[in-house]
Write an enzyme that holds these catalytic residues in place. Structure first.
Site, PDB file in Angstrom:
ATOM      1  CG  ASP A 165      -2.003   1.032   1.143  1.00  0.00           C
ATOM      2  OD1 ASP A 165      -2.187   1.619   0.069  1.00  0.00           O
ATOM      3  OD2 ASP A 165      -2.670   1.267   2.170  1.00  0.00           O
ATOM      4  N   PRO A 213       9.349   7.970  -2.967  1.00  0.00           N
ATOM      5  CG  PRO A 213       8.082   7.934  -1.009  1.00  0.00           C
ATOM      6  CD  PRO A 213       8.373   8.780  -2.213  1.00  0.00           C
TER       7      PRO A 213
END
Length: 305
Positions: free
Chosen positions: A158, A167
């Site tokens: 997720d 990221p």
């Protein structure tokens, strides 16, 4: 003081959110966080000016993200979550009575701190559940060390969209998916939040589907509707061997969940989610680009490959 947040959407177009109150605004080493009150969706989490989760409809994302894979597996005990975030994924996982251990991994501890303070209903105490272990690290490190541990029954990623310099960009590659497959039990299920589904432009969906197909023999993309995302979104399931996606005892498996706590998932919804609409089935039959370590993909509309 009221302010307007402009979420980038397409060339010459954006979605506007009226911010009535800012609860937290923080720049971390990885991203910019905002928790704010909006008139339309209530309290919202924004990351890098993109809506991630809202009080009004977060369940419409988290329930179909978690429950289909868990129910297909049937008896998951060990679960790995990449992207602990606001804790709502953990909340839904812990509704399954067979779960014994959840390892929740997140690269950015400040996201968790902010969400625990300002969005406590999202996690509903999940971070304090003895079945949950929180680890602050890159999930790639977690998977690299997974060979020392028993395999995972379900792995859920997720993470934020793979925008350049973000990221999560390295998570959407063949190399990462192969590491995830190696850490997964033979009957395990891999789950990926896989971004926007645009019926008029499925290049990005095909890329995700084709890249996953290099590591898994079964890949199924689920379209979901989350109003605050302003588009059709997708969750993709994958497995090393094809599972029975709609088991004969589906109703009994779903009945283990607390129906009164669910807003978006049921046995009937499971069948619907595992049945692709014709436009998606036909569209994904066309091969897409396969992303390896030197490839990037973005889900910012209009900027895909």
């Amino acid at each position: 003081m009221t302010e307007i947040l402009h979420e980038p959407w397409d060339a010459g177009m954006s979605v506007q959110f009226r911010i009535d109150e800012v609860h937290a605004r923080r720049r971390t080493p990885y991203q910019e966080l905002l928790v704010a009150e909006t008139e339309t969706y209530g309290r919202c989490l924004f990351i890098d000016d993109l809506v991630q989760s809202t009080e009004a409809d977060e369940a419409l994302y988290h329930e179909p993200f978690v429950h289909p894979a868990m129910v297909i597996h049937g008896a998951p005990r060990r679960v790995l979550v990449g992207g602990a975030g606001e804790g709502a994924t953990l909340r839904e996982l812990l509704r399954h009575p067979t779960v014994e251990h959840v390892l929740a991994v997140d690269l950015d501890p400040e996201v968790i701190e902010v969400c625990k303070e300002h969005l406590p209903a999202w996690s509903d105490g999940a971070f304090d559940d003895p079945r949950v272990t929180l680890r602050i690290e890159d999930v790639q490190v977690t998977l690299a060390e997974a060979q020392r541990e028993p395999p995972w029954d379900v792995i859920l990623m997720d993470v934020t969209d793979p925008v350049e310099d973000g990221p999560a960009v390295d998570v959407f590659t063949v190399e990462f998916f192969e590491r995830a497959a190696a850490a997964l039990a033979d009957d395990g299920i891999f789950v990926l939040q896989s971004g926007e589904l645009d019926p008029h432009d499925l290049h990005l969906a095909r890329t995700v589907r084709s890249t996953l197909g290099e590591a898994f023999s079964w890949v199924h993309m689920i379209p979901i509707h989350v109003p605050s995302f302003h588009c059709i979104w997708s969750v993709t399931l994958a497995a090393k061997r094809p599972p029975v996606a709609v088991p004969d005892d589906l109703e009994a498996r779903v009945a283990r969940l607390p129906a009164e706590r669910l807003r978006a998932y049921s046995a009937a919804m499971h069948r619907a989610l595992l049945t692709q609409p014709p436009w998606l089935e036909r569209g994904l039959a066309v091969p897409g680009r396969v992303l390896r370590g030197d490839g990037l993909v973005t889900y910012r509309k209009g900027a895909g490959p």
